[in-house]
Design an enzyme around this catalytic site. Structure first.
Site, PDB file in Angstrom:
ATOM      1  N   THR A 135      -4.614 -45.196 -43.007  1.00 44.54           N
ATOM      2  CA  THR A 135      -3.371 -45.162 -42.240  1.00 44.54           C
ATOM      3  C   THR A 135      -2.762 -43.768 -42.066  1.00 44.54           C
ATOM      4  O   THR A 135      -2.443 -43.366 -40.948  1.00 44.54           O
ATOM      5  CB  THR A 135      -2.345 -46.102 -42.912  1.00 44.54           C
ATOM      6  N   HIS A 302      -6.519 -48.010 -37.143  1.00 44.70           N
ATOM      7  CA  HIS A 302      -7.877 -48.313 -37.622  1.00 44.70           C
ATOM      8  C   HIS A 302      -8.067 -49.817 -37.549  1.00 44.70           C
ATOM      9  O   HIS A 302      -7.109 -50.556 -37.252  1.00 44.70           O
ATOM     10  CB  HIS A 302      -8.054 -47.840 -39.072  1.00 44.70           C
ATOM     11  N   HIS A 415     -10.210 -51.102 -45.104  1.00 43.36           N
ATOM     12  CA  HIS A 415     -10.591 -50.113 -44.090  1.00 43.36           C
ATOM     13  C   HIS A 415     -10.651 -48.778 -44.789  1.00 43.36           C
ATOM     14  O   HIS A 415     -10.218 -48.670 -45.942  1.00 43.36           O
ATOM     15  CB  HIS A 415      -9.589 -50.117 -42.936  1.00 43.36           C
TER      16      HIS A 415
END
Ligand SMILES: *[C@@H]1O[C@H](CO)[C@@H](O)[C@H](O)[C@H]1NC(C)=O
Ligand SMILES: *[C@@H]1O[C@H](CO)[C@@H](O)[C@H](O)[C@H]1NC(C)=O
Ligand SMILES: *[C@@H]1O[C@H](CO)[C@@H](O)[C@H](O)[C@H]1NC(C)=O
Ligand SMILES: [Zn+2]
Length: 479
Positions: A135, A302, A415
């Site tokens: 992030t 993402h 992620h």
């Protein structure tokens, strides 16, 4: 790995670079043949060549005509940017929906996103994040146009190698935040910017003082509806006071994706809610008569991938080859980042770890590969900063790294993986006067967005890692 290279910007489909080159080659051959030998044979050759050239040229023109008429019909009726009807100057609203994996828009009915896509320009196979696909690095790449190694936010959490100071996501000390974010570029040039949250927006840098009423301090508890209203209120200001660049941030559906994985109905609900927030924004802008005047850029930072099924790698399993103490490990999963004490050979750590991982004796060992950072694939752009620890592990999509087997609940979503992994892709949609209606463009990396925004606002960009010609490949030319 997608069909298009994530490292270089791909030209838009209606930019035909090859169609003119055969013609150019024929013309230059013709000129050479004529000037070198003016005999009878040559005149026949010249006539034939002229004929061939004419045929080739007609074919090329016919092709170009067909091509451009096809391209313009697929892009709607506009061939140049549409004139503003109410606003005095171009305005960009940059919106991020955290963890909005490419494809989430097909999970459920999303009438508002569909509307932006139908009348806007979309990256047909999604927006490519930067590595690591986390992030903070990604949001700050979007607003600076720089890879994390250059903007300094190389992870959500990291240590300064010299002072040992820790960067955390709540840290607003400008020493960490390099590069020039869009709000600073905008204020440098005497224009107004407003941030209803964005990573780094509260950091005072250069001309950007995070002014009250324009720079809203991050507060997770502010309902999404209120955030949308905060943006809409700017359009009630006198025309010359409306900020030209605004950011709007939503934590969802990242939040749900982590908790329950990308395929859970909770993610579907979160996507529907983001869509309804966009609906609220659109109708608020319509009510004020500015929806068609504003450039809306909708992105995520993402994607997300499920991490269930015990796809785990335990560092303790490497003990027969090398013992890695906790204190060396600055980031564990999915980005494994190791900073050993200075007297230990980096290449030896990497080779011993890889030997163990590839031995067949370490569970899922073949899913993790270690690198000295300078030897990572160059497309990751992840070495040119002292903040990046010297030993980096790349773990395969959906796998996680743990220090030891702890029987922890591992099922959820994650992620941070290689940015060439398709599940890490997110969305890009541009809607407004400078975006063609109904146009699809190939995927590109998010470092291109900085130049895109400065181009729309017609302001001078700071040096960055986007390509200077990218905006022309995606925006309508000004009329
Ligand atoms: C797209 O824009 C046109 C022109 O403003 C408008 O008539 C049409 O309703 C819009 N389509 C959607 C799906 O919003
Ligand atoms: C954060 O927002 C909530 C909801 O609007 C509010 O009640 C709370 O006081 C805010 N917190 C801070 C620190 O401003
Ligand atoms: C990225 O931009 C920075 C700052 O302009 C520059 O120093 C660096 O060489 C660039 N790197 C790449 C890969 O373009
Ligand atoms: Zn996340």
């Amino acid at each position: 790995m997608g069909p298009d290279s994530p490292a270089k910007p791909t030209p838009a489909p209606d930019q035909e670079e090859n169609s003119s080159s055969p013609t150019t080659a024929l013309l230059s051959f013709d000129t050479d043949a004529y000037s070198s030998n003016p005999s009878h044979k040559t005149s026949i050759l010249f006539i034939s060549l002229t004929l061939i050239t004419c045929i080739a040229l007609s074919a090329a023109f016919a092709f170009a005509f067909l091509f451009f008429s096809a391209a313009s019909s697929s892009a709607g009726v506009d061939s140049t940017a549409r004139a503003l009807t109410k606003l005095k100057r171009p305005v960009v609203i940059l919106i991020s929906s955290d963890g909005f994996r490419f494809g989430y828009q097909f999970k459920t009915s999303t009438p508002n996103i569909d509307r932006l896509i139908a009348n806007g320009t979309e990256a047909e196979r999604g927006l490519i994040p930067v590595f690591p696909t986390l992030t903070f690095p990604n949001h700050y790449s979007i607003v600076t146009g720089l890879y994390p190694a250059h903007h300094g936010i190389i992870n959500n959490y990291f240590l300064d190698p010299v002072t040992g100071d820790a960067f955390t996501m709540a840290n607003h000390d400008s020493k960490w935040w390099l590069g020039e974010p869009l709000w600073e570029t905008v204020t440098n040039q005497g224009l107004g910017a407003a941030t209803v949250f964005w990573v780094g927006a509260e950091v005072k840098k250069g001309s950007w003082s995070c002014p009250v009423n324009l720079c809203h301090h991050y507060n997770q508890s502010v309902p999404f509806e209120e955030r949308v209203d905060m943006i809409l209120q700017y359009f009630d200001l006198p025309s010359e006071e409306i900020p030209v660049f605004m950011t709007l941030y939503f934590e969802d559906p990242d939040h749900q994706g982590h908790k329950v994985g990308p395929d859970d109905p909770q993610v579907t609900e979160a996507v529907a809610r983001i869509d309804s927030m966009l609906g609220k924004l659109i109708s608020g802008l319509e009510k004020r008569g500015v929806f068609e005047d504003v450039n809306i850029i909708l992105v995520g930072d993402h994607g997300m991938v499920g991490t269930c099924d015990k796809k785990l790698i335990f560092i303790e399993d490497l003990a027969p080859w090398i013992v890695i103490p906790d204190s060396w490990v600055q980031s564990r999963t999915p980005l494994l980042a190791i900073r050993p004490p200075p007297d230990i050979s980096l290449s030896e750590i990497v080779s011993k770890m890889n030997e163990g991982l590839q031995s067949g004796k370490v569970k899922n060992g073949n899913r993790l590969k270690m690198y000295v950072k300078e030897e990572l694939p160059s497309r990751l752009h992840y070495s040119a900063s002292d903040r990046i620890p010297p030993v980096i592990g790349l773990v395969e999509e959906g796998f996680k790294v743990e220090m030891k087997n702890s029987k922890r609940q591992e099922c959820g979503g994650a992620h941070g993986y290689d940015n060439s992994v398709f599940s890490m892709r997110t969305i890009f949609i541009g809607h407004g006067p400078q975006f063609a209606r109904g146009r699809k463009v190939p995927s590109f990396e998010n470092v291109q967005i900085y130049n895109l925004v400065t181009s729309i606002l017609n302001i001078k960009p700071a040096p960055n890692n986007g390509s200077a010609s990218f905006p022309q490949s995606i925006l309508l030319p000004s009329s």
